[in-house]
Design a protein around this motif. Structure first.
Motif, PDB file in Angstrom:
ATOM      1  N   MET A  66      51.223  72.139  77.695  1.00  0.00           N
ATOM      2  CA  MET A  66      50.057  71.342  77.329  1.00  0.00           C
ATOM      3  C   MET A  66      50.144  71.090  75.835  1.00  0.00           C
ATOM      4  N   VAL A  67      50.163  69.801  75.457  1.00  0.00           N
ATOM      5  CA  VAL A  67      50.345  69.408  74.064  1.00  0.00           C
ATOM      6  C   VAL A  67      49.063  68.761  73.561  1.00  0.00           C
ATOM      7  N   MET A  68      48.604  69.165  72.381  1.00  0.00           N
ATOM      8  CA  MET A  68      47.423  68.573  71.773  1.00  0.00           C
ATOM      9  C   MET A  68      47.855  67.564  70.721  1.00  0.00           C
ATOM     10  N   VAL A  69      47.244  66.378  70.752  1.00  0.00           N
ATOM     11  CA  VAL A  69      47.562  65.315  69.801  1.00  0.00           C
ATOM     12  C   VAL A  69      46.274  64.871  69.131  1.00  0.00           C
ATOM     13  N   ASP A  70      46.285  64.822  67.805  1.00  0.00           N
ATOM     14  CA  ASP A  70      45.142  64.324  67.050  1.00  0.00           C
ATOM     15  C   ASP A  70      45.431  62.890  66.653  1.00  0.00           C
ATOM     16  N   GLY A  71      44.679  61.951  67.211  1.00  0.00           N
ATOM     17  CA  GLY A  71      44.912  60.544  66.958  1.00  0.00           C
ATOM     18  C   GLY A  71      44.688  60.128  65.523  1.00  0.00           C
ATOM     19  N   LYS A  72      44.000  60.956  64.732  1.00  0.00           N
ATOM     20  CA  LYS A  72      43.763  60.629  63.326  1.00  0.00           C
ATOM     21  C   LYS A  72      44.954  60.978  62.453  1.00  0.00           C
ATOM     22  N   GLN A  73      45.914  61.712  63.026  1.00  0.00           N
ATOM     23  CA  GLN A  73      47.050  62.173  62.244  1.00  0.00           C
ATOM     24  C   GLN A  73      48.331  61.546  62.771  1.00  0.00           C
ATOM     25  N   SER A  74      49.435  61.898  62.162  1.00  0.00           N
ATOM     26  CA  SER A  74      50.728  61.345  62.541  1.00  0.00           C
ATOM     27  C   SER A  74      51.196  61.976  63.847  1.00  0.00           C
ATOM     28  N   PRO A  75      52.177  61.340  64.526  1.00  0.00           N
ATOM     29  CA  PRO A  75      52.709  61.931  65.748  1.00  0.00           C
ATOM     30  C   PRO A  75      53.229  63.345  65.545  1.00  0.00           C
ATOM     31  N   SER A  77      51.835  65.669  64.264  1.00  0.00           N
ATOM     32  CA  SER A  77      50.767  66.655  64.367  1.00  0.00           C
ATOM     33  C   SER A  77      50.637  67.216  65.782  1.00  0.00           C
ATOM     34  N   ALA A  78      51.347  66.615  66.751  1.00  0.00           N
ATOM     35  CA  ALA A  78      51.298  67.115  68.122  1.00  0.00           C
ATOM     36  C   ALA A  78      51.816  68.550  68.163  1.00  0.00           C
ATOM     37  N   ARG A  79      51.086  69.400  68.865  1.00  0.00           N
ATOM     38  CA  ARG A  79      51.524  70.793  68.961  1.00  0.00           C
ATOM     39  C   ARG A  79      51.212  71.338  70.345  1.00  0.00           C
ATOM     40  N   THR A  80      52.024  72.287  70.786  1.00  0.00           N
ATOM     41  CA  THR A  80      51.834  72.930  72.077  1.00  0.00           C
ATOM     42  C   THR A  80      50.686  73.921  71.986  1.00  0.00           C
ATOM     43  N   VAL A  81      49.696  73.769  72.869  1.00  0.00           N
ATOM     44  CA  VAL A  81      48.541  74.687  72.856  1.00  0.00           C
ATOM     45  C   VAL A  81      48.540  75.618  74.063  1.00  0.00           C
ATOM     46  N   LEU A  82      49.372  75.332  75.055  1.00  0.00           N
ATOM     47  CA  LEU A  82      49.558  76.238  76.187  1.00  0.00           C
ATOM     48  C   LEU A  82      50.966  76.020  76.717  1.00  0.00           C
ATOM     49  N   ASP A  83      51.717  77.104  76.829  1.00  0.00           N
ATOM     50  CA  ASP A  83      53.093  77.013  77.312  1.00  0.00           C
ATOM     51  C   ASP A  83      53.244  77.874  78.564  1.00  0.00           C
ATOM     52  N   LEU A  84      53.338  77.197  79.704  1.00  0.00           N
ATOM     53  CA  LEU A  84      53.503  77.889  80.981  1.00  0.00           C
ATOM     54  C   LEU A  84      54.896  77.668  81.552  1.00  0.00           C
ATOM     55  N   MET A 133      39.582  78.027  75.981  1.00  0.00           N
ATOM     56  CA  MET A 133      40.181  77.278  74.877  1.00  0.00           C
ATOM     57  C   MET A 133      39.501  77.675  73.578  1.00  0.00           C
ATOM     58  N   GLU A 134      40.306  77.978  72.572  1.00  0.00           N
ATOM     59  CA  GLU A 134      39.788  78.334  71.263  1.00  0.00           C
ATOM     60  C   GLU A 134      39.310  77.082  70.520  1.00  0.00           C
ATOM     61  N   PRO A 135      38.488  77.255  69.477  1.00  0.00           N
ATOM     62  CA  PRO A 135      37.987  76.090  68.731  1.00  0.00           C
ATOM     63  C   PRO A 135      39.078  75.192  68.158  1.00  0.00           C
ATOM     64  N   ASP A 136      40.264  75.744  67.888  1.00  0.00           N
ATOM     65  CA  ASP A 136      41.349  74.923  67.342  1.00  0.00           C
ATOM     66  C   ASP A 136      42.161  74.228  68.434  1.00  0.00           C
ATOM     67  N   GLY A 137      41.730  74.344  69.693  1.00  0.00           N
ATOM     68  CA  GLY A 137      42.414  73.695  70.799  1.00  0.00           C
ATOM     69  C   GLY A 137      43.442  74.551  71.499  1.00  0.00           C
ATOM     70  N   THR A 138      43.784  75.693  70.930  1.00  0.00           N
ATOM     71  CA  THR A 138      44.743  76.591  71.572  1.00  0.00           C
ATOM     72  C   THR A 138      44.129  77.199  72.828  1.00  0.00           C
ATOM     73  N   VAL A 139      44.895  77.218  73.901  1.00  0.00           N
ATOM     74  CA  VAL A 139      44.435  77.819  75.144  1.00  0.00           C
ATOM     75  C   VAL A 139      44.962  79.242  75.216  1.00  0.00           C
ATOM     76  N   ASP A 140      44.055  80.191  75.391  1.00  0.00           N
ATOM     77  CA  ASP A 140      44.405  81.603  75.437  1.00  0.00           C
ATOM     78  C   ASP A 140      45.028  81.930  76.791  1.00  0.00           C
ATOM     79  N   ALA A 141      46.358  82.085  76.824  1.00  0.00           N
ATOM     80  CA  ALA A 141      47.056  82.344  78.080  1.00  0.00           C
ATOM     81  C   ALA A 141      46.610  83.650  78.726  1.00  0.00           C
ATOM     82  N   VAL A 142      46.235  84.622  77.899  1.00  0.00           N
ATOM     83  CA  VAL A 142      45.805  85.931  78.422  1.00  0.00           C
ATOM     84  C   VAL A 142      44.473  85.816  79.163  1.00  0.00           C
TER      85      VAL A 142
END
Length: 380
Positions: A66-75, A77-84, A133-142
């Motif tokens: 699961m990748v989070m993308v902020d449309g206000k920033q450059s490509p 800025s996309a980062r993985t927020v959950l890796d399964l 999901m944490e406030p920064d968009g990261t999904v807590d896998a635990v």
């Protein structure tokens, strides 16, 4: 997606020169505008807008990211927020297939995810889990809590799309279990969850409760989770934000693709019928079977992808029309949501592998290309 052959073909396309060609036919009444700075993803299966921040989107990749993308920033800025990727079995039509924000996400931070894993006693297992999901968009896998697991007898026709309805219940689509022709007779068997749209209450008890007005709730005549059945492989469904009507694309077998308006307790006919046509029996015109509102043959497309009724402002010609596409041919059509029997109209001829659509908070629509990119449907 129709079957593993189509996925394999898409994988081959990714290695060919020009594989991200997005040409449209001259005179198309819309334009497909790349979003996220033209960023490419690895076999995306869906995109979802953050419920509180419209500039933030989440992209699901088939292999399990699961990748989070902020449309206000450059490509970048996309980062993985959950890796399964270490858990997901993405063989054939499996993978990370669905995501839904809880209606009370602002206070609960809960997000639901649908994906497949390798089965111990079956080829594959469809899994529905809830995460925080944490406030920064990261999904807590635990934080994962598995709330539903369904053994799959094969690795195709998994469905996997999920969403919350206007009633606050969670809806999940499951295909007939795979192979060709529904050899196990699952879609007409209400003692299995296969070939159905499910509807569950994830708030009243653990892991979930059965809504009291579900067709078989407490009756013993079928499984309580089932909302509607007789489907081959519901690939993307959505509620019309204005009317509350539930629209679904159901992938066909050898000849016909169909769009259904899903209603509680209805049987949509597979594998007795494919579209409006007899498949496994003849005659097949039984009053207990509900026919599609739109169908098209394999001379026009080979694997339907359900979309949305357009309720945005930028495309008045599409107002009140259900927009959908075909994974194989790249065609995008629309049908009058009020009078779907009048047929479909071509919206765009594209070279995309149309795997999903998305709707933003303003009602504008997006197209997800399985080859990697995301586009907004804009005026020409």
């Amino acid at each position: 997606m129709k079957n593993s052959t189509l996925i394999a073909a898409a994988a081959i396309l990714l290695t060919l020169p020009g594989c991200l060609d997005t040409r449209q036919a001259a005179g198309d009444p819309v334009r497909l505008a790349p979003v996220f700075g033209g960023a490419a993803f690895s076999n995306p299966t869906g995109i979802y807008q953050h419920p509180a921040d419209p500039s933030v989107w989440f992209v699901l990749e088939k292999r399990g990211r699961m990748v989070m993308v902020d449309g206000k920033q450059s490509p970048g800025s996309a980062r993985t927020v959950l890796d399964l990727t270490g858990t997901v079995d993405d063989a054939s039509e499996g993978g990370l297939l669905g995501m839904a924000f809880h209606p009370s996400f602002a206070s609960s931070g809960e997000v639901f995810v649908s994906y497949t894993v390798h089965g111990e006693e079956s080829p594959m297992v469809s899994r529905l889990s809830r995460f925080r999901m944490e406030p920064d968009g990261t999904v807590d896998a635990v934080s994962e809590k598995v709330i539903l697991s369904v053994d799959q007898p094969a690795q195709n026709h998994n469905g996997g799309h999920i969403l919350f309805g206007p009633d606050g219940y969670l809806y999940m689509g499951l295909g007939d279990g795979g192979r060709a022709g529904d050899p196990w007779g699952n879609a007409q068997n209400t003692d299995t969850l296969h070939g159905s749209i499910l509807r569950i209450d994830v708030d009243s008890s653990e892991p979930y409760a059965i809504p009291g007005d579900n067709p078989f709730a407490g009756s013993g005549a079928g499984l309580g989770e089932i909302f509607a059945w007789g489907l081959r492989n519901p690939w993307k469904f959505s509620f019309d934000r204005e009317t509350g009507v539930l629209w679904a694309g159901d992938v066909g077998q050898n000849a016909w693709e169909e769009i259904d308006i899903i209603e509680k307790g209805k049987n949509y006919g597979w594998n007795l019928k494919e579209g409006t046509h007899c498949y496994n029996v003849d005659p097949c015109n039984h009053p207990s079977l509900t026919e599609p509102v739109v169908e098209y043959g394999h001379d026009e497309g080979n694997s339907i992808t359900g979309g949305f009724v357009y309720r945005g402002k930028n495309l008045p010609a599409l107002a009140g029309r259900y927009v959908f596409g075909d994974y194989v041919t790249g065609r995008i059509w629309s049908a009058d949501a009020g009078r779907p029997e009048t047929g479909k109209t071509l919206v765009a001829e594209t070279s995309l592998s149309v795997v999903s659509f998305a709707e933003d908070r303003e009602g504008e629509l997006y197209v997800v290309d399985f080859q990697g990119k995301v586009f907004r449907i804009d005026p020409p």
